[in-house]
Design a protein around this motif. Sequence first.
Motif, PDB file in Angstrom:
ATOM      1  N   ALA A  52     -47.322  34.478  22.290  1.00 46.19           N
ATOM      2  CA  ALA A  52     -49.171  33.314  21.645  1.00 46.19           C
ATOM      3  C   ALA A  52     -47.497  32.066  21.894  1.00 46.19           C
ATOM      4  O   ALA A  52     -48.563  31.366  21.563  1.00 46.19           O
ATOM      5  N   ARG A  53     -46.123  32.157  21.939  1.00 47.58           N
ATOM      6  CA  ARG A  53     -45.647  31.295  21.705  1.00 47.58           C
ATOM      7  C   ARG A  53     -45.823  29.975  22.344  1.00 47.58           C
ATOM      8  O   ARG A  53     -45.620  29.181  22.535  1.00 47.58           O
ATOM      9  N   TYR A  54     -46.726  31.089  23.894  1.00 48.70           N
ATOM     10  CA  TYR A  54     -46.914  29.662  24.926  1.00 48.70           C
ATOM     11  C   TYR A  54     -47.565  28.805  24.528  1.00 48.70           C
ATOM     12  O   TYR A  54     -48.047  27.986  25.220  1.00 48.70           O
ATOM     13  N   ILE A  55     -49.202  29.346  24.196  1.00 47.81           N
ATOM     14  CA  ILE A  55     -50.026  28.183  23.161  1.00 47.81           C
ATOM     15  C   ILE A  55     -49.856  27.758  22.237  1.00 47.81           C
ATOM     16  O   ILE A  55     -50.341  26.800  21.736  1.00 47.81           O
ATOM     17  N   SER A  56     -48.596  28.121  21.216  1.00 51.07           N
ATOM     18  CA  SER A  56     -48.461  28.282  19.855  1.00 51.07           C
ATOM     19  C   SER A  56     -47.123  26.823  20.300  1.00 51.07           C
ATOM     20  O   SER A  56     -47.396  25.633  20.360  1.00 51.07           O
ATOM     21  N   THR A  57     -46.854  26.493  21.076  1.00 52.48           N
ATOM     22  CA  THR A  57     -45.816  25.804  21.149  1.00 52.48           C
ATOM     23  C   THR A  57     -46.439  24.409  22.514  1.00 52.48           C
ATOM     24  O   THR A  57     -46.412  22.915  21.534  1.00 52.48           O
ATOM     25  N   LYS A  58     -47.232  24.235  23.043  1.00 46.82           N
ATOM     26  CA  LYS A  58     -48.470  23.458  23.570  1.00 46.82           C
ATOM     27  C   LYS A  58     -48.922  22.729  22.559  1.00 46.82           C
ATOM     28  O   LYS A  58     -49.623  21.147  22.465  1.00 46.82           O
ATOM     29  N   ARG A  59     -49.552  23.625  21.778  1.00 46.62           N
ATOM     30  CA  ARG A  59     -50.501  22.881  20.619  1.00 46.62           C
ATOM     31  C   ARG A  59     -49.678  22.645  19.516  1.00 46.62           C
ATOM     32  O   ARG A  59     -50.086  20.749  18.716  1.00 46.62           O
ATOM     33  N   GLU A  60     -48.853  22.536  19.384  1.00 45.46           N
ATOM     34  CA  GLU A  60     -47.233  21.744  18.310  1.00 45.46           C
ATOM     35  C   GLU A  60     -46.911  21.003  19.056  1.00 45.46           C
ATOM     36  O   GLU A  60     -46.655  19.518  18.361  1.00 45.46           O
ATOM     37  N   ALA A  61     -46.925  20.751  20.477  1.00 42.46           N
ATOM     38  CA  ALA A  61     -46.799  19.202  20.878  1.00 42.46           C
ATOM     39  C   ALA A  61     -47.440  18.054  21.201  1.00 42.46           C
ATOM     40  O   ALA A  61     -47.505  17.524  20.658  1.00 42.46           O
ATOM     41  N   GLU A  62     -48.679  18.785  21.204  1.00 41.27           N
ATOM     42  CA  GLU A  62     -50.243  17.657  20.541  1.00 41.27           C
ATOM     43  C   GLU A  62     -50.007  17.373  19.688  1.00 41.27           C
ATOM     44  O   GLU A  62     -50.340  16.806  18.958  1.00 41.27           O
ATOM     45  N   SER A  63     -49.568  17.918  18.429  1.00 40.17           N
ATOM     46  CA  SER A  63     -49.427  17.799  17.158  1.00 40.17           C
ATOM     47  C   SER A  63     -48.621  16.526  16.834  1.00 40.17           C
ATOM     48  O   SER A  63     -48.597  15.596  16.286  1.00 40.17           O
ATOM     49  N   THR A  64     -47.435  17.017  17.240  1.00 36.76           N
ATOM     50  CA  THR A  64     -46.477  16.232  16.970  1.00 36.76           C
ATOM     51  C   THR A  64     -46.334  14.820  17.795  1.00 36.76           C
ATOM     52  O   THR A  64     -45.763  13.749  16.825  1.00 36.76           O
ATOM     53  N   ILE A  65     -47.129  14.281  18.993  1.00 36.58           N
ATOM     54  CA  ILE A  65     -46.717  13.813  19.395  1.00 36.58           C
ATOM     55  C   ILE A  65     -48.392  12.512  18.646  1.00 36.58           C
ATOM     56  O   ILE A  65     -48.002  11.123  18.616  1.00 36.58           O
ATOM     57  N   ALA A  66     -49.227  12.863  17.962  1.00 30.73           N
ATOM     58  CA  ALA A  66     -49.853  12.642  17.659  1.00 30.73           C
ATOM     59  C   ALA A  66     -49.986  12.145  17.056  1.00 30.73           C
ATOM     60  O   ALA A  66     -50.453  10.826  16.397  1.00 30.73           O
ATOM     61  N   SER A  67     -49.082  12.327  16.010  1.00 25.20           N
ATOM     62  CA  SER A  67     -48.558  11.910  14.203  1.00 25.20           C
ATOM     63  C   SER A  67     -47.510  11.219  14.770  1.00 25.20           C
ATOM     64  O   SER A  67     -47.400  10.690  13.793  1.00 25.20           O
ATOM     65  N   GLU A  68     -46.422  11.641  15.469  1.00 22.98           N
ATOM     66  CA  GLU A  68     -45.647  10.645  15.591  1.00 22.98           C
ATOM     67  C   GLU A  68     -45.548   9.385  16.429  1.00 22.98           C
ATOM     68  O   GLU A  68     -44.426   8.793  16.033  1.00 22.98           O
ATOM     69  N   PHE A  69     -46.194   9.425  17.032  1.00 23.56           N
ATOM     70  CA  PHE A  69     -46.205   7.719  18.121  1.00 23.56           C
ATOM     71  C   PHE A  69     -48.076   7.566  17.829  1.00 23.56           C
ATOM     72  O   PHE A  69     -48.896   7.313  19.469  1.00 23.56           O
ATOM     73  N   PRO A  70     -48.180   7.128  16.357  1.00 22.98           N
ATOM     74  CA  PRO A  70     -49.811   7.020  16.532  1.00 22.98           C
ATOM     75  C   PRO A  70     -50.556   5.672  17.070  1.00 22.98           C
ATOM     76  O   PRO A  70     -51.797   5.873  17.264  1.00 22.98           O
ATOM     77  N   ARG A  71     -49.337   4.847  17.569  1.00 24.74           N
ATOM     78  CA  ARG A  71     -50.090   3.357  18.539  1.00 24.74           C
ATOM     79  C   ARG A  71     -49.827   3.038  20.220  1.00 24.74           C
ATOM     80  O   ARG A  71     -50.236   3.096  20.589  1.00 24.74           O
ATOM     81  N   MET A  72     -49.421   4.677  20.797  1.00 28.79           N
ATOM     82  CA  MET A  72     -50.440   5.399  21.823  1.00 28.79           C
ATOM     83  C   MET A  72     -50.810   5.951  21.881  1.00 28.79           C
ATOM     84  O   MET A  72     -50.908   7.120  21.108  1.00 28.79           O
ATOM     85  N   ARG A  73     -52.463   5.835  22.454  1.00 33.19           N
ATOM     86  CA  ARG A  73     -52.773   6.125  22.632  1.00 33.19           C
ATOM     87  C   ARG A  73     -52.495   8.056  23.463  1.00 33.19           C
ATOM     88  O   ARG A  73     -52.043   7.806  24.509  1.00 33.19           O
ATOM     89  N   GLY A  74     -52.630   8.985  22.692  1.00 35.57           N
ATOM     90  CA  GLY A  74     -52.359  10.367  22.742  1.00 35.57           C
ATOM     91  C   GLY A  74     -53.380  11.286  23.887  1.00 35.57           C
ATOM     92  O   GLY A  74     -54.708  11.227  23.117  1.00 35.57           O
ATOM     93  N   ILE A  75     -53.552  11.836  25.085  1.00 36.95           N
ATOM     94  CA  ILE A  75     -53.950  12.499  25.646  1.00 36.95           C
ATOM     95  C   ILE A  75     -54.013  13.478  26.136  1.00 36.95           C
ATOM     96  O   ILE A  75     -52.800  13.834  26.453  1.00 36.95           O
ATOM     97  N   PHE A  76     -54.234  14.766  26.024  1.00 36.81           N
ATOM     98  CA  PHE A  76     -53.632  15.949  25.661  1.00 36.81           C
ATOM     99  C   PHE A  76     -55.148  16.967  26.560  1.00 36.81           C
ATOM    100  O   PHE A  76     -55.977  17.384  26.074  1.00 36.81           O
ATOM    101  N   ILE A  77     -55.191  16.693  27.828  1.00 33.68           N
ATOM    102  CA  ILE A  77     -55.636  17.963  29.002  1.00 33.68           C
ATOM    103  C   ILE A  77     -55.700  19.816  28.541  1.00 33.68           C
ATOM    104  O   ILE A  77     -54.256  20.334  29.652  1.00 33.68           O
ATOM    105  N   ARG A  78     -56.504  19.434  28.023  1.00 30.14           N
ATOM    106  CA  ARG A  78     -56.651  21.397  27.900  1.00 30.14           C
ATOM    107  C   ARG A  78     -56.931  22.028  29.075  1.00 30.14           C
ATOM    108  O   ARG A  78     -58.620  21.919  29.469  1.00 30.14           O
TER     109      ARG A  78
END
Length: 292
Positions: free
Chosen positions: A181-207
């Motif tokens: 389960a950690r395979y996908i959970s770490t992907k989602r954690e990366a998405e969430s952290t990037i979006a919340s911590e760097f809001p001025r940078m347009r984050g694109i998460f290709i699933r």
Amino acid sequence: MSSAKRLVVCGGNGFIGSRVCKYAVARGWDVTSVSRSGEPKWNAVTSSSTPPQWARKVSWERADILRPATYAPLLKGADYVVHSMGILLEADYKGVLSGQESPLTGLRKAFNTAPQPGNPLERKVPDGSNSDIRPPETKDQLTYENMNRDSAVMLAKEAARENVSAFAFLSAAGGAPVLPARYISTKREAESTIASEFPRMRGIFIRSPFVYDNSRPITVGMAAMTGAGALFNGATRGILGNFMGAAGVKPLKADVVAEALVEALGDSSVKGPIEVPEIEELANKSWRRSMA
């Protein structure tokens, strides 16, 4: 002075990353690939061992994604940055290669449920030449945490520091029954952290779903099985969707995912998670533009 967009692709010598470079070059962008080995072994990512014509227009640089100081200078002046690296299964690669650890032990580590290190922003990994994303207890092991999450988060941090306008992360449509389960959970954690911590940078998460290409015949057979799983998932209205994960999602050609990623970077209205239908839509939009 050139007005071409400048793109840096971490993992640009990989199966999808190399194709991202190809489509970016086709748009006239200035492209830099960053990886540990530099230029790809072409017979590993295409059907030929000869470099394609477009490859001459890419700067193939070497750096360690787990040591930010080695790639940070390459981000200066970049408009867009892409993270297209990750692992499906963990292993203590040095131990396995030296015979000190069996592949079976590596698989057991992958399914380990013990607490894992928090992301590098929480651990306050220091900046500078000695910074290393891998915590001491995993220094010899490539883990889901340091490859699928931490390397993306730290790359985004360095990109934001350079005022990069858009950051694309090659994520995944879901896990699979054979993966921890950690395979996908770490992907989602990366998405969430990037979006919340760097809001001025347009984050694109290709699933991305499972990807295939004729240059890798084994992926074609696997795509057929995944496609059957997607049909079953649709026929049963997704009753086993959570269990099947990406195995129940329509597979796509590697070129489709790469072309969609480049299209997303070039379209300032695109941000956030990009699911399979949107990936196809973006790739079609890019194709129509090239035909105009």
